[in-house]
Write a protein that holds these residues in place. Sequence first.
Motif, PDB file in Angstrom:
ATOM      1  N   ARG A 106      61.386   7.148  24.423  1.00 47.65           N
ATOM      2  CA  ARG A 106      61.746   6.332  25.577  1.00 47.65           C
ATOM      3  C   ARG A 106      62.023   7.225  26.781  1.00 47.65           C
ATOM      4  O   ARG A 106      62.826   8.152  26.703  1.00 47.65           O
ATOM      5  CB  ARG A 106      62.986   5.505  25.246  1.00 47.65           C
ATOM      6  N   ALA A 107      61.323   6.922  27.879  1.00 47.08           N
ATOM      7  CA  ALA A 107      61.529   7.693  29.109  1.00 47.08           C
ATOM      8  C   ALA A 107      62.943   7.474  29.632  1.00 47.08           C
ATOM      9  O   ALA A 107      63.440   6.349  29.667  1.00 47.08           O
ATOM     10  CB  ALA A 107      60.510   7.270  30.166  1.00 47.08           C
ATOM     11  N   ILE A 108      63.585   8.559  30.006  1.00 45.39           N
ATOM     12  CA  ILE A 108      64.897   8.538  30.652  1.00 45.39           C
ATOM     13  C   ILE A 108      64.835   9.547  31.799  1.00 45.39           C
ATOM     14  O   ILE A 108      63.917  10.376  31.849  1.00 45.39           O
ATOM     15  CB  ILE A 108      66.044   8.870  29.661  1.00 45.39           C
ATOM     16  N   PRO A 109      65.787   9.515  32.730  1.00 44.34           N
ATOM     17  CA  PRO A 109      65.720  10.444  33.867  1.00 44.34           C
ATOM     18  C   PRO A 109      65.625  11.922  33.466  1.00 44.34           C
ATOM     19  O   PRO A 109      64.953  12.705  34.128  1.00 44.34           O
ATOM     20  CB  PRO A 109      67.010  10.160  34.636  1.00 44.34           C
ATOM     21  N   GLU A 110      66.243  12.312  32.371  1.00 46.46           N
ATOM     22  CA  GLU A 110      66.251  13.713  31.940  1.00 46.46           C
ATOM     23  C   GLU A 110      64.986  14.111  31.188  1.00 46.46           C
ATOM     24  O   GLU A 110      64.819  15.274  30.847  1.00 46.46           O
ATOM     25  CB  GLU A 110      67.465  13.996  31.036  1.00 46.46           C
ATOM     26  N   GLY A 111      64.114  13.150  30.855  1.00 42.91           N
ATOM     27  CA  GLY A 111      62.910  13.441  30.065  1.00 42.91           C
ATOM     28  C   GLY A 111      62.594  12.283  29.134  1.00 42.91           C
ATOM     29  O   GLY A 111      62.214  11.208  29.571  1.00 42.91           O
ATOM     30  N   THR A 112      62.802  12.511  27.840  1.00 40.67           N
ATOM     31  CA  THR A 112      62.512  11.484  26.833  1.00 40.67           C
ATOM     32  C   THR A 112      63.602  11.454  25.782  1.00 40.67           C
ATOM     33  O   THR A 112      63.992  12.505  25.254  1.00 40.67           O
ATOM     34  CB  THR A 112      61.158  11.761  26.136  1.00 40.67           C
ATOM     35  N   GLU A 113      64.081  10.262  25.496  1.00 38.29           N
ATOM     36  CA  GLU A 113      64.982  10.089  24.361  1.00 38.29           C
ATOM     37  C   GLU A 113      64.102   9.831  23.147  1.00 38.29           C
ATOM     38  O   GLU A 113      63.256   8.934  23.156  1.00 38.29           O
ATOM     39  CB  GLU A 113      65.912   8.903  24.583  1.00 38.29           C
ATOM     40  N   VAL A 114      64.299  10.624  22.109  1.00 38.58           N
ATOM     41  CA  VAL A 114      63.547  10.474  20.867  1.00 38.58           C
ATOM     42  C   VAL A 114      64.536  10.087  19.783  1.00 38.58           C
ATOM     43  O   VAL A 114      65.549  10.756  19.588  1.00 38.58           O
ATOM     44  CB  VAL A 114      62.800  11.772  20.484  1.00 38.58           C
ATOM     45  N   ARG A 115      64.227   8.994  19.100  1.00 41.74           N
ATOM     46  CA  ARG A 115      65.124   8.476  18.055  1.00 41.74           C
ATOM     47  C   ARG A 115      64.369   8.436  16.739  1.00 41.74           C
ATOM     48  O   ARG A 115      63.271   7.879  16.656  1.00 41.74           O
ATOM     49  CB  ARG A 115      65.603   7.084  18.428  1.00 41.74           C
ATOM     50  N   LEU A 116      64.946   9.027  15.710  1.00 44.53           N
ATOM     51  CA  LEU A 116      64.367   9.054  14.373  1.00 44.53           C
ATOM     52  C   LEU A 116      65.292   8.288  13.434  1.00 44.53           C
ATOM     53  O   LEU A 116      66.496   8.547  13.416  1.00 44.53           O
ATOM     54  CB  LEU A 116      64.203  10.503  13.902  1.00 44.53           C
ATOM     55  N   VAL A 117      64.731   7.348  12.689  1.00 44.79           N
ATOM     56  CA  VAL A 117      65.486   6.582  11.693  1.00 44.79           C
ATOM     57  C   VAL A 117      64.762   6.726  10.365  1.00 44.79           C
ATOM     58  O   VAL A 117      63.593   6.358  10.239  1.00 44.79           O
ATOM     59  CB  VAL A 117      65.597   5.090  12.086  1.00 44.79           C
ATOM     60  N   HIS A 118      65.440   7.279   9.361  1.00 49.11           N
ATOM     61  CA  HIS A 118      64.888   7.473   8.018  1.00 49.11           C
ATOM     62  C   HIS A 118      65.662   6.554   7.082  1.00 49.11           C
ATOM     63  O   HIS A 118      66.834   6.782   6.801  1.00 49.11           O
ATOM     64  CB  HIS A 118      65.022   8.938   7.606  1.00 49.11           C
ATOM     65  N   ALA A 119      64.999   5.488   6.620  1.00 49.99           N
ATOM     66  CA  ALA A 119      65.668   4.445   5.840  1.00 49.99           C
ATOM     67  C   ALA A 119      64.933   4.193   4.520  1.00 49.99           C
ATOM     68  O   ALA A 119      63.833   4.693   4.296  1.00 49.99           O
ATOM     69  CB  ALA A 119      65.718   3.151   6.658  1.00 49.99           C
ATOM     70  N   GLY A 120      65.572   3.405   3.676  1.00 53.04           N
ATOM     71  CA  GLY A 120      64.970   3.015   2.398  1.00 53.04           C
ATOM     72  C   GLY A 120      65.436   3.842   1.219  1.00 53.04           C
ATOM     73  O   GLY A 120      64.784   3.898   0.185  1.00 53.04           O
ATOM     74  N   TRP A 121      66.586   4.458   1.354  1.00 50.86           N
ATOM     75  CA  TRP A 121      67.100   5.354   0.310  1.00 50.86           C
ATOM     76  C   TRP A 121      67.390   4.638  -0.992  1.00 50.86           C
ATOM     77  O   TRP A 121      67.344   5.242  -2.067  1.00 50.86           O
ATOM     78  CB  TRP A 121      68.347   6.074   0.817  1.00 50.86           C
ATOM     79  N   GLU A 122      67.697   3.341  -0.919  1.00 47.89           N
ATOM     80  CA  GLU A 122      67.995   2.597  -2.156  1.00 47.89           C
ATOM     81  C   GLU A 122      66.766   2.470  -3.052  1.00 47.89           C
ATOM     82  O   GLU A 122      66.886   2.148  -4.230  1.00 47.89           O
ATOM     83  CB  GLU A 122      68.589   1.217  -1.826  1.00 47.89           C
ATOM     84  N   ARG A 123      65.584   2.759  -2.539  1.00 51.17           N
ATOM     85  CA  ARG A 123      64.354   2.710  -3.335  1.00 51.17           C
ATOM     86  C   ARG A 123      64.205   3.920  -4.242  1.00 51.17           C
ATOM     87  O   ARG A 123      63.454   3.881  -5.221  1.00 51.17           O
ATOM     88  CB  ARG A 123      63.146   2.604  -2.416  1.00 51.17           C
TER      89      ARG A 123
END
Length: 155
Positions: A106-123
Amino acid sequence: MSATIKLIPIPPIVKTLTVRCSPETAFRVFTADMGRWYPLSIYSIKPAVDCRLEPHIGGRLYEIGADGQETLWGHVLEWDPPHALALSWQARVSEEEAQRIDVSFRAIPEGTEVRLVHAGWERVKVDGAEWRDKYDGGWVEIFERRFKAFADKSI
Protein backbone atom coordinates in the motif's frame (compact mmCIF):
# COMPACT_ATOMS: atom_id res chain seq x y z
CA MET A 1 -21.23 -42.08 18.04
CA SER A 2 -18.71 -40.37 15.79
CA ALA A 3 -16.28 -37.85 17.16
CA THR A 4 -15.82 -34.52 15.44
CA ILE A 5 -12.33 -33.08 15.47
CA LYS A 6 -12.39 -29.39 16.27
CA LEU A 7 -9.37 -27.34 15.28
CA ILE A 8 -8.21 -24.86 17.88
CA PRO A 9 -7.42 -21.52 16.21
CA ILE A 10 -3.80 -20.42 16.36
CA PRO A 11 -3.23 -16.68 15.80
CA PRO A 12 -1.59 -15.75 12.50
CA ILE A 13 1.82 -14.14 12.25
CA VAL A 14 1.40 -10.52 11.17
CA LYS A 15 4.37 -8.40 10.13
CA THR A 16 4.07 -4.84 8.80
CA LEU A 17 6.92 -2.65 7.60
CA THR A 18 7.62 0.41 5.49
CA VAL A 19 10.02 0.39 2.54
CA ARG A 20 11.31 3.49 0.76
CA CYS A 21 10.13 2.55 -2.73
CA SER A 22 6.90 2.46 -4.72
CA PRO A 23 4.39 -0.39 -4.43
CA GLU A 24 5.39 -1.49 -7.95
CA THR A 25 9.04 -1.77 -6.94
CA ALA A 26 8.27 -3.42 -3.60
CA PHE A 27 6.02 -5.99 -5.32
CA ARG A 28 8.69 -6.73 -7.95
CA VAL A 29 11.40 -7.07 -5.30
CA PHE A 30 9.25 -9.43 -3.23
CA THR A 31 8.30 -11.63 -6.20
CA ALA A 32 10.75 -11.41 -9.13
CA ASP A 33 13.86 -10.68 -7.03
CA MET A 34 13.15 -13.16 -4.21
CA GLY A 35 16.24 -15.21 -5.02
CA ARG A 36 18.40 -12.13 -4.47
CA TRP A 37 17.19 -11.23 -0.95
CA TYR A 38 15.86 -14.47 0.56
CA PRO A 39 18.46 -15.93 2.99
CA LEU A 40 18.74 -19.42 1.46
CA SER A 41 21.87 -20.23 3.47
CA ILE A 42 19.72 -20.07 6.61
CA TYR A 43 16.19 -20.95 5.43
CA SER A 44 15.94 -23.65 2.79
CA ILE A 45 14.68 -27.22 2.78
CA LYS A 46 17.76 -28.60 1.05
CA PRO A 47 20.96 -26.70 0.32
CA ALA A 48 19.71 -24.19 -2.26
CA VAL A 49 21.26 -21.62 -4.57
CA ASP A 50 18.10 -19.85 -5.76
CA CYS A 51 14.36 -19.58 -5.17
CA ARG A 52 11.69 -18.53 -7.63
CA LEU A 53 8.05 -17.65 -7.83
CA GLU A 54 6.08 -18.22 -11.04
CA PRO A 55 4.07 -14.98 -11.52
CA HIS A 56 0.52 -16.26 -12.01
CA ILE A 57 -2.26 -17.97 -10.10
CA GLY A 58 -1.30 -21.61 -9.71
CA GLY A 59 2.39 -20.79 -10.20
CA ARG A 60 4.94 -22.55 -8.05
CA LEU A 61 7.11 -21.10 -5.30
CA TYR A 62 10.22 -23.26 -5.06
CA GLU A 63 13.90 -23.47 -4.24
CA ILE A 64 16.60 -24.72 -6.58
CA GLY A 65 19.57 -26.76 -5.42
CA ALA A 66 23.11 -26.54 -6.83
CA ASP A 67 22.34 -29.74 -8.74
CA GLY A 68 19.27 -28.11 -10.34
CA GLN A 69 16.77 -30.07 -8.24
CA GLU A 70 13.62 -28.09 -7.48
CA THR A 71 11.88 -28.37 -4.10
CA LEU A 72 8.35 -27.02 -3.77
CA TRP A 73 7.53 -24.46 -1.09
CA GLY A 74 3.97 -23.63 -2.22
CA HIS A 75 1.76 -22.15 -4.92
CA VAL A 76 0.43 -18.74 -5.92
CA LEU A 77 -3.21 -18.45 -4.79
CA GLU A 78 -3.79 -14.78 -5.67
CA TRP A 79 -1.86 -12.48 -8.02
CA ASP A 80 -2.78 -8.78 -8.09
CA PRO A 81 0.32 -6.71 -8.91
CA PRO A 82 1.31 -4.33 -7.42
CA HIS A 83 -1.27 -4.59 -4.64
CA ALA A 84 -1.27 -8.12 -3.26
CA LEU A 85 -0.41 -11.77 -3.60
CA ALA A 86 -1.28 -14.87 -1.64
CA LEU A 87 0.68 -18.09 -1.42
CA SER A 88 0.09 -21.54 -0.04
CA TRP A 89 3.02 -22.57 2.15
CA GLN A 90 3.76 -26.26 2.37
CA ALA A 91 7.49 -26.34 3.06
CA ARG A 92 8.19 -29.44 5.15
CA VAL A 93 4.49 -30.35 5.46
CA SER A 94 1.88 -32.10 3.33
CA GLU A 95 -0.45 -30.22 0.98
CA GLU A 96 -3.29 -30.76 3.49
CA GLU A 97 -1.21 -28.96 6.14
CA ALA A 98 -0.36 -25.99 3.91
CA GLN A 99 -0.73 -22.60 5.49
CA ARG A 100 -1.53 -19.34 3.69
CA ILE A 101 0.68 -16.27 3.31
CA ASP A 102 -0.95 -13.01 2.22
CA VAL A 103 1.26 -10.05 1.31
CA SER A 104 -0.18 -6.61 0.56
CA PHE A 105 1.50 -3.44 -0.73
CA ARG A 106 0.00 0.00 0.00
CA ALA A 107 1.37 3.37 -1.06
CA ILE A 108 2.02 5.76 1.83
CA PRO A 109 3.87 9.10 1.88
CA GLU A 110 7.11 7.44 3.07
CA GLY A 111 7.03 4.75 0.33
CA THR A 112 5.10 1.50 0.68
CA GLU A 113 3.57 -0.27 3.64
CA VAL A 114 4.04 -4.01 3.19
CA ARG A 115 1.96 -6.34 5.34
CA LEU A 116 2.59 -10.08 5.61
CA VAL A 117 0.06 -12.42 7.25
CA HIS A 118 0.99 -16.11 7.69
CA ALA A 119 -2.07 -18.05 8.85
CA GLY A 120 -3.46 -21.58 9.00
CA TRP A 121 -1.24 -23.00 11.72
CA GLU A 122 -4.03 -25.19 13.09
CA ARG A 123 -3.72 -27.28 9.89
CA VAL A 124 -0.20 -28.44 10.87
CA LYS A 125 -0.60 -31.88 12.43
CA VAL A 126 2.52 -31.79 14.62
CA ASP A 127 2.12 -28.90 17.08
CA GLY A 128 1.13 -25.99 14.88
CA ALA A 129 1.64 -23.54 17.76
CA GLU A 130 5.30 -24.54 18.06
CA TRP A 131 5.77 -24.21 14.27
CA ARG A 132 4.11 -20.80 14.39
CA ASP A 133 6.54 -19.59 17.07
CA LYS A 134 9.57 -20.75 15.01
CA TYR A 135 8.26 -19.08 11.86
CA ASP A 136 7.55 -15.86 13.75
CA GLY A 137 11.27 -15.53 14.45
CA GLY A 138 12.13 -16.60 10.92
CA TRP A 139 9.98 -13.87 9.39
CA VAL A 140 11.91 -11.29 11.44
CA GLU A 141 15.10 -12.25 9.58
CA ILE A 142 13.52 -12.99 6.19
CA PHE A 143 10.95 -10.21 5.91
CA GLU A 144 11.79 -7.50 8.42
CA ARG A 145 15.55 -7.54 7.82
CA ARG A 146 16.41 -9.09 4.43
CA PHE A 147 13.41 -8.05 2.31
CA LYS A 148 13.29 -4.56 3.83
CA ALA A 149 17.02 -3.93 3.31
CA PHE A 150 16.90 -5.07 -0.32
CA ALA A 151 13.70 -3.13 -1.08
CA ASP A 152 15.08 0.04 0.54
CA LYS A 153 18.08 -0.14 -1.84
CA SER A 154 15.79 -0.57 -4.86
CA ILE A 155 14.44 2.97 -4.97
